[in-house]
Design a protein around this motif. Structure first.
Motif, PDB file in Angstrom:
ATOM      1  N   GLY A   1      -3.415   4.457  -3.448  1.00  0.00           N
ATOM      2  CA  GLY A   1      -2.152   4.846  -2.843  1.00  0.00           C
ATOM      3  C   GLY A   1      -2.391   5.360  -1.433  1.00  0.00           C
TER       4      GLY A   1
ATOM      5  N   LEU B   1       3.055   2.548  -0.439  1.00  0.00           N
ATOM      6  CA  LEU B   1       4.104   3.488  -0.810  1.00  0.00           C
ATOM      7  C   LEU B   1       3.798   4.228  -2.098  1.00  0.00           C
ATOM      8  N   SER B   2       2.521   4.210  -2.540  1.00  0.00           N
ATOM      9  CA  SER B   2       2.245   4.900  -3.796  1.00  0.00           C
ATOM     10  C   SER B   2       1.190   5.987  -3.571  1.00  0.00           C
TER      11      SER B   2
ATOM     12  N   LYS C   1       3.062  -2.106  -2.299  1.00  0.00           N
ATOM     13  CA  LYS C   1       3.002  -1.069  -3.331  1.00  0.00           C
ATOM     14  C   LYS C   1       1.992   0.024  -2.967  1.00  0.00           C
ATOM     15  N   SER C   2       0.836  -0.442  -2.481  1.00  0.00           N
ATOM     16  CA  SER C   2      -0.201   0.546  -2.155  1.00  0.00           C
ATOM     17  C   SER C   2       0.256   1.474  -1.046  1.00  0.00           C
TER      18      SER C   2
ATOM     19  N   ILE D   1       0.097   6.478   0.838  1.00  0.00           N
ATOM     20  CA  ILE D   1       1.343   6.948   1.431  1.00  0.00           C
ATOM     21  C   ILE D   1       1.103   7.973   2.526  1.00  0.00           C
TER      22      ILE D   1
END
Lengths: 105, 180, 639
Positions: free
Chosen positions: B141, B135-136, B132-133, B143
């Motif tokens: 995040g 891609l956030s 999640k991290s 990304i």
């Protein structure tokens, strides 16, 4: 799992590993062994990142992710470096840094 | 002495000894194998720090990928029984002095410094969180570095292929003989 | 036409032609560039004559005084508020007279060269140099201040150098041009120092201030003295040194005979009629300063002139190269002019010497240019410079013969030819000043007649030599200038110079002093007679005389070994004892210091180069050591 081990142990271990890598970088002549020394240096940095992340800021993820990226970069670097080394070997039939010198002077 | 400490001492001593052997061994293939030991022990340290995922990455990528790559290139470029000439004592001495001095300074500084930890609750780093991290956006995040790294990997892949590809007539054997 | 603004064109036209021919001459046909140069000079000549007409007969002669007219005078270099160098045009009797001389002789030479230089390589180069010369000589004579004169003085030196070395493939010509340039340049050093001293003393370069007899420059000139002579005297002697060099007076005469390596028309123009009299013109221009402030310098002028005239006349008797005879004759005649200036007074009839000098300058320019052009025609006909190859040319070259005879009679001072009048005035002036000088000049007059007729008789009388081709008269482009100049040489003596060109601008009355003139004519006739006896009647006589005076003949033939003395002084003394130690010092001490610096730098660089090995690991080592040291400093020393 790290209970009972002070942070400084990890850091000292990383420092020793780092300077061992430095020593190898300074003394080795073969390009591949130099590359290996660089891997040692990168690993010691990784250990530092993770240890500091775990001990000082366990709620954050920076150390973790930077280690992850460093591993990725190291993989990329190794791939390119080995490609270069092989190419150099083809041209000079040696991978001794001191003999590869036609671009110098 | 707890088991933790015992494990740490084991890993640490493996790392230190094999690090030194890696940079001093006069047989290159052995050096590569020593490096493999160092990397595996480092993975062990990651386990101890409770970063299981990273330890796995370390094992697969480093131990499984890079070291294999290195060993391949060693086999391509050197004879298996090649033994390096010993390092010049001067060079060795000065490099060792520099390295030891640096290590000493670092260690002294580390010992002098008082680290202050936060009181926040520790966070479990599991695969879901990592995914999640990566891609956030926003806090936690990653990304942007993720994208940068992916571009880097692509570039490295292309570069490795281009470089290692046998070039045009310039890199033929008759040409290389001119440089000797 | 009385504002004289058009005089600017007198020296702008030759300059433009020089630029045009110099830059684009090789694209033009040789004949066209020659005609262009000649036509331009024709315009200049017409302008000069118009200027002279209006100056002498329309404007300036008000109240019987010729004023100095400054046509324009613009600042060229500004040094300080009180000292600046100007460029301008100054018209006064002598500069206008010089304009006539230069333009006339130049035009004749331009026309003559159309024939003489025909087919030569570098024809257009020749004409561009001639234009440069005309430009610089015009600039020299109309200079409003001594510095402008110096600049143009050097420019004529350059054009002389270029023209002597015109046949640059001939080593003698190259050597001669270098010799002329170096010798005159050496003398010009004196000139320059003189100018600086003078201007320092008087705070001006301007002729109108400097030469004003009532002016401040002359009044302030006495004062500081050095070795018993005032500074002004010294500076005027140094200025005269420049004149000595340019006018080939003893001891700087050595360049002129060698300068005959140049084309003959150039010898006629530069080395007989115009440039070499620049020294005379200089003294005439500065005459009031000499007369009022530096009489000792004027005495030197007179004695050097007298000595040179005698000395050169004796050498001229022994030379066998027709052009060299004429060259020594030129030195001798310029000596006359110098002497006349040296014995002159100022104002009215006292200024007789000044007038006579200018008069002789004028007549000499005509007959000596004529002599050289005749010599050119003779050389053209027989293809040799040496008298031994000539003889009996009278019947082959009738016109040249006639004009040459006129010139010889003029230079010998036989009435009614021009030389008689001017020489008589000089002798009269010398007679009233100093009897010794007077008798020297009497003797020189006789010797002059002798060597000129020696030349004439050997070349035109005597038996035929063996000629490869039958000598023939020159083409009309060459003979027309001869006829024009012969007319001038014959009749210019009747120009009333005492009414036109005088030291103070006021006209005065002269008359021929028969008590001096008759003996001088007799002496000249004796000279001619001796030459006739020796070279026509009794051709074995010269040989016998030579065998009697073997040593003195040899001395004169070798020009009194002056050249050898110069060579000895320069090569054996100056080169060996001054130049060589200087060269050694330069090579070993100066260069050595430089080399040592270079070597030290090199050695140090070789050592330092070790750091720049290009070896990655050394760089890394230094980088890491540096980082560690930096860390040490930051952590421990700065706390």
């Amino acid at each position: 799992m790290n209970a009972g081990i002070p942070l400084s142990y990890f850091l000292i271990l990383a420092a020793v590993m780092f300077f061992t890598g430095i020593y190898g970088f300074l003394t080795r002549r073969n390009l591949i062994t130099i590359l290996m020394s660089v891997e040692l240096i990168l690993n010691s940095v990784n250990i530092n990142f993770l240890a500091l992340n775990r001990y000082l800021f366990p709620h954050k993820l920076e150390g973790f992710f930077f280690s992850l990226f460093i591993i990725t970069v190291a993989a990329a670097e190794a791939a390119v470096a080995i490609a270069l080394i092989i190419n150099i070997y083809r041209r000079f039939t040696t991978i001794n840094v001191e003999d590869v010198n036609i671009m110098k002077y | 002495m707890t088991l933790n400490q015992l494990m740490f001492i084991l890993f640490a001593s493996i790392i230190v000894v094999f690090s030194i052997l890696t940079v001093t061994s006069r047989r290159i293939l052995r050096a590569a194998v020593y490096l493999l030991f160092v990397l595996i022990s480092t993975a062990g340290l990651y386990f101890m720090l409770n970063y299981a995922f990273l330890a796995a990455v370390q094992l697969t990528l480093y131990a499984g990928g890079i070291v294999v790559l290195i060993i391949f290139s060693i086999l391509l470029t050197s004879h298996i029984s090649l033994k390096f000439e010993p390092v010049e004592w001067k060079k060795s001495l000065f490099s060792a002095l520099a390295a030891i001095a640096g290590a000493l300074i670092t260690i002294i500084t580390i010992l002098d410094f008082t680290f202050s930890a936060t009181n926040e609750a520790a966070r479990e780093v599991n695969m879901r969180l990592v995914g999640k991290s990566l891609l956030s956006v926003g806090s936690d995040g990653y990304i942007l570095p993720f994208e940068v790294i992916s571009v880097l990997l692509l570039a490295a892949m292309v570069a490795a292929i281009i470089i290692a590809k046998k070039g045009g007539p310039k890199s033929t054997d008759t040409q290389t003989s001119n440089y000797q | 036409m009385t504002d004289f603004n058009y005089t600017l064109w007198i020296f702008l036209i030759p300059f433009l032609v020089f630029i045009l021919l110099g830059l684009a001459g090789h694209r033009l046909k040789a004949r066209i560039s020659g005609l262009l140069g000649t036509a331009a000079l024709g315009v200049v000549t017409v302008l000069s004559y118009i200027t002279a007409y209006f100056y002498y007969f329309r404007t300036a002669g008000i109240n019987d005084v010729f004023r100095k007219i400054t046509v324009f005078d613009s600042t060229w270099l500004h040094f300080t508020d009180t000292l600046e160098i100007k460029m301008g045009i100054l018209l006064d009797p002598i500069s206008v007279m010089m304009l006539i001389v230069i333009s006339t002789v130049s035009l004749m030479v331009h026309i003559y060269s159309l024939g003489y230089m025909k087919g030569e390589k570098g024809f257009e180069r020749y004409y561009s140099f001639l234009s440069l010369f005309a430009f610089s000589m015009m600039g020299l004579v109309v200079a409003t201040n001594i510095f402008q004169m110096y600049i143009f003085w050097e420019l004529v030196g350059i054009s002389s150098y270029l023209l002597i070395g015109f046949y640059y493939q001939k080593p003698e010509a190259v050597r001669a041009s270098k010799k002329a340039f170096i010798v005159t340049r050496f003398a010009d050093l004196g000139f320059l120092i003189g100018i600086l001293l003078l201007s320092f003393n008087t705070r001006t370069f301007d002729f109108s201030v400097l030469t004003d007899p009532q002016g401040t420059a002359i009044a302030h000139s006495s004062g500081i003295s050095f070795l018993g002579l005032s500074v002004t005297t010294w500076s005027m002697i140094l200025v005269y040194l420049g004149g000595v060099g340019k006018s080939a007076m003893f001891p700087f005469h050595i360049w002129l005979p060698d300068a005959m390596e140049g084309p003959t028309p150039v010898s006629a123009l530069i080395h007989a009629a115009t440039m070499v009299v620049a020294g005379v013109y200089l003294v005439a221009r500065m005459f009031p300063v000499y007369f009022f402030a530096a009489p000792a310098a004027l005495e030197i002028v007179a004695w050097i002139g007298a000595f040179s005239s005698l000395f050169a006349a004796i050498i001229a008797c022994t030379q066998t190269d027709i052009k060299r005879v004429l060259a020594y004759s030129t030195i001798s005649q310029i000596g006359y002019m110098m002497l006349a200036l040296g014995v002159s007074g100022y104002g009215g009839h006292d200024g007789l010497g000044f007038m006579a000098s200018m008069f002789h300058l004028f007549t000499h320019a005509m007959f000596k240019a004529l002599l050289f052009l005749c010599a050119g025609a003779i050389i053209h006909a027989v293809h040799s410079n040496f008298m031994i190859d000539m003889g009996g040319l009278r019947k082959y070259l009738p016109l040249t013969h006639l004009t040459f005879l006129i010139a010889c009679l003029a230079i010998s001072g036989i009435p009614p030819f021009s030389g008689f009048f001017s020489k008589d005035e000089i002798l009269a002036a010398a007679f009233h000043h100093n009897k010794v000088l007077f008798f020297i000049e009497y003797a020189v007059a006789g010797i002059t007649a002798f060597y000129m007729f020696r030349l004439y008789f050997t070349v035109f009388r005597g038996e035929d030599r063996h000629y490869h081709t039958v000598p023939h008269e020159a083409p009309p482009t060459m003979t027309i200038p001869l006829i024009i100049l012969a007319t001038a040489a014959a009749f210019s003596g009747f120009i009333p110079f005492s009414k036109l060109v005088t030291s103070d601008g006021k006209a005065f009355q002269t008359h021929i002093e028969w008590g001096i003139a008759i003996p001088s004519v007799l002496i000249a006739t004796t000279g001619i007679g001796t030459a006739y006896v020796m070279y026509v009647r009794n051709p074995s006589l010269p040989g016998r005389i030579i065998s009697i005076f073997k040593h003195s003949y040899k001395l004169a033939l070798n020009k009194f070994y002056i050249d050898e003395m110069y060579l000895f002084i320069t090569k054996k003394i100056i080169f060996r004892y001054i130049s060589e130690p200087v060269a050694w010092f330069d090579r070993h001490i100066v260069d050595g210091t430089m080399n040592a610096l270079a070597i030290v730098t090199q050695v140090v660089s070789f050592r330092i180069r070790e750091f720049q090995s290009g070896q990655l690991q050394k760089y890394a080592f230094f980088f890491i050591s540096g980082t560690i040291l930096l860390a040490l400093t930051l952590i421990y020393l700065l706390h």
